[in-house]
Design an enzyme around this catalytic site. Structure first.
Site, PDB file in Angstrom:
ATOM      1  N   PRO A 120       0.781  -1.080   0.089  1.00  0.00           N
ATOM      2  CG  PRO A 120      -0.736  -1.635   1.744  1.00  0.00           C
ATOM      3  CD  PRO A 120       0.731  -2.330   1.300  1.00  0.00           C
ATOM      4  CG  HIS A 143     -25.594   8.146  14.071  1.00  0.00           C
ATOM      5  ND1 HIS A 143     -26.411   7.684  12.935  1.00  0.00           N
ATOM      6  CD2 HIS A 143     -24.215   7.675  13.691  1.00  0.00           C
ATOM      7  CE1 HIS A 143     -25.470   7.029  12.000  1.00  0.00           C
ATOM      8  NE2 HIS A 143     -24.384   7.018  12.507  1.00  0.00           N
ATOM      9  CD  GLU A 144     -21.108   8.934  15.781  1.00  0.00           C
ATOM     10  OE1 GLU A 144     -20.264   7.945  15.961  1.00  0.00           O
ATOM     11  OE2 GLU A 144     -21.432   9.413  14.582  1.00  0.00           O
TER      12      GLU A 144
END
Length: 655
Positions: free
Chosen positions: A241, A463-464
């Site tokens: 990579p 949400h988190e």
């Protein structure tokens, strides 16, 4: 080593070298002087009738007439200049003579005309007449000399350095402007005195470094291997990579090897001119053979080594393919190529031509992977040397908190930590500075001026919290490190998880990861009366990729079976390698899998809704919570026996 000639010897005549740049500057100064030496307005054109009247009025001091040009210039009496100011632009009279000029025909007789007018004037008012023929000597000289001078200057500018490059490539001094060197190689021969990178400076990369060191050792001690009949590999390809240290490893080879080292980029071969790339390949290997044994390093070889026939937008005979064909011939063709070892680096080995990858050209593929925990420690130690660290700095903790980081990422984190500490006016750098630097590298810069309404902040926190709860309770998910609702980059909140650096993933692990991804949307819907929001876009994108990979790549669907449609070449296929019926089956299986994941996630969050609500409230108050805060609410992270614990909790709730 040949010694350089001593130019300070008084017995030898001194060589005076002329720098063409000074000639260019002098030429520009001369042209500028010629253009701008005349100050003020230029002389105005008038007719002969006006000149005649001005002579009769006694306003003219002198007339200079050139017979062969049929042109005359007029100088007006100083005390009469104001009378004619209106004839000039803006009323400005030239400060220098002449003031006017006039043109006549070939039938004009200047002696007769001027004498006739002067006879009518008194002696003190008569005009001084100067008549001559212009030989135009300088005009003729300049007409011939200036074009020749410009040609010689252009010739010297284009071809200077040609003599210095007759034995070398176009990369030598001054060779870049030589059009005859366009087919010369631009490869640079590394200077041993300037390359100060050795294998000691390359942290980590244990396996890759060993294989490259073996090549260097063969060049230093060839008898050690040839005595047993062994042969050195003709080429080695560094694959990995971006940012993992492929080019750094090549620099270490240049610093360690006692042989010439040529370096060039793959894009340097590709030009718009037909045949230039192939010519540069030939010239590069010709230079390398002259200096054998030596090493040739080609960085980003995928720019020229792409698989032939798969270049969209190019014909089968385009310049890149011609260059590749020449490279294949030079590496292993009929010609002798002994003593030249080719090193190359790429992060797209899947698109390289198979003929380039075969044994005899690149005999070895050296995998340069992302560093593990121990390698990250070594890399951090290299980049921490110039930094002023706090006494309580914990290297182990920072190395654990940066899984999946490449060497370039670690260098960036160290630099960001130093900048963060300096921005805060600290005398040294502590772990908090490094933690904030990791946040900045992963999530982006903190958007402090972003204004969120209380409702948006509550939805973001829920949400988190959904991500964190699912990730904490499911055993296949990576451990949760930190949860934040501080906007960073494009995200309003982020849940950091530390990958366990597993080599393989089971189906249950992948399903647990999908549950943690969809948990944010499920939690939003549960608190918002089933109304979805747009904040789960990146979560759904990652979950969809995982679902399709499970079904069509990894054979984790009973209906599709143990079949993989993965294309390692990453080619541009216009047709799918399966029928429309199979495509419908894959889509249906993915839909069933996602629905199953969503239902499982909704049940987990419903059973632990009280803890999720408490976690969301803490996020609203603190904006950032750590793994310790989650553990206080839900207990230890679900591990090897986490599934049994969840089953027992479900059985108790059912009873």
């Amino acid at each position: 080593m040949p010694q350089k000639p001593n130019n300070n010897d008084p017995r030898k005549p001194k060589i005076i070298r002329i720098n063409l740049s000074w000639l260019y500057i002098l030429l520009l100064i001369a042209i500028g002087y010629m253009l701008f030496s005349q100050s003020g307005p230029s002389p105005q054109k008038i007719e002969w009738a006006q000149v005649r009247q001005m002579m009769l009025d006694g306003d003219i001091k002198e007339i200079h007439f050139v017979r062969n040009d049929f042109k005359g210039t007029v100088t007006v009496q100083p005390d009469k200049l104001g009378k004619y100011a209106g004839m000039f632009s803006n009323g400005k009279v030239p400060s220098r003579s002449p003031h006017f000029f006039f043109l006549t025909s070939t039938r004009f007789d200047p002696e007769t005309e001027f004498d006739a007018i002067n006879e009518q004037l008194p002696a003190e008012s008569q005009v001084k007449i100067i008549m001559e023929n212009d030989a135009r000597i300088w005009a003729n000289v300049l007409e011939w000399v200036v074009p020749l001078l410009l040609l010689f200057v252009l010739w010297g500018w284009m071809f200077r350095g040609m003599g210095r490059n007759m034995g070398g490539g176009a990369g030598g001094p001054g060779g870049g402007m030589n059009p005859f060197n366009v087919g010369k190689s631009t490869g640079k021969l590394a200077d041993k005195d300037k390359v100060n990178v050795t294998f000691k400076d390359v942290a980590g990369l244990y396996g890759a470094k060993e294989e490259v060191m073996e090549i260097v050792d063969f060049l230093k001690n060839p008898k050690k291997y040839t005595a047993l009949g062994g042969k050195i590999p003709k080429g080695a390809l560094l694959v990995g990579p971006p940012g993992t240290g492929k080019t750094l490893l090549a620099k270490a080879v240049a610093g360690e090897a006692d042989v010439p080292f040529f370096s060039i980029s793959g894009s340097d071969f590709v030009e718009m001119f037909v045949g230039v790339g192939a010519s540069r390949v030939r010239d590069l290997f010709a230079q390398a053979k002259e200096k054998a044994p030596c090493i040739v390093f080609i960085d980003e070889i995928d720019a020229v080594g792409r698989a032939r026939g798969k270049n969209v937008g190019f014909s089968s005979n385009d310049e890149r393919e011609n260059t590749l064909n020449q490279l294949l011939t030079e590496m292993d063709g009929f010609g002798s190529n002994s003593g030249v070892i080719v090193l190359a680096a790429t992060n797209r080995a899947d698109i390289l031509d198979k003929a380039l990858m075969r044994a005899g050209r690149f005999d070895r593929q050296i995998q340069v992977t992302l560093p593990d925990l121990n390698e990250r420690k070594e890399i951090f130690q290299v980049h921490l040397k110039p930094l002023k660290l706090a006494p309580d700095f914990d290297l182990e903790l920072i190395a654990k908190n940066t899984p999946g980081f490449s060497g370039a990422d670690i260098a960036n984190v160290c630099n960001e930590a130093a900048l963060t500490a300096a921005r805060r006016g600290k005398a040294d750098i502590n772990n908090q500075d490094f933690s904030d630097a990791v946040d900045r590298v992963v999530g982006g810069i903190e958007r402090k001026k972003t204004i969120m309404s209380p409702e948006e902040k509550r939805l973001t926190a829920v949400h988190e919290a959904g991500h964190a709860v699912a990730g904490w309770l499911l055993p296949g998910c990576d451990p949760v490190l930190k949860v934040s609702i501080i906007p960073r980059g494009q995200a309003l909140g982020i849940t950091w998880m530390l990958p366990d650096e597993k080599v393989t993933l089971s189906k249950s692990d992948m399903m647990d990861n999908m549950c943690s991804l969809v948990a944010g949307r499920v939690a939003e819907e549960m608190v918002n009366d089933g109304v979805p929001c747009t904040g789960a876009l990146s979560d759904f994108e990652r979950m969809t990729k995982i679902a399709y990979a499970m079904v069509s790549y990894y054979g984790m669907s009973k209906k599709v079976g143990n079949i993989s449609f993965y294309d390692p070449q990453g080619g541009y296929e216009f047709t799918k390698p399966y029928s429309e019926k199979t495509a419908e089956l894959i889509d249906a299986e993915v839909k069933v899998l996602v629905d199953e994941i969503t239902a499982k996630t909704r049940k987990i969050l419903t059973d632990n809704w009280a803890g999720l609500t408490q976690l969301a409230e803490q996020l609203i108050d603190k904006e950032v919570i750590m793994a310790d805060d989650i553990e206080k609410i839900f207990g230890p992270k679900a591990g090897k026996h986490g599934e049994d614990r969840l089953k027992k909790e479900e059985e108790v709730k059912d009873e």
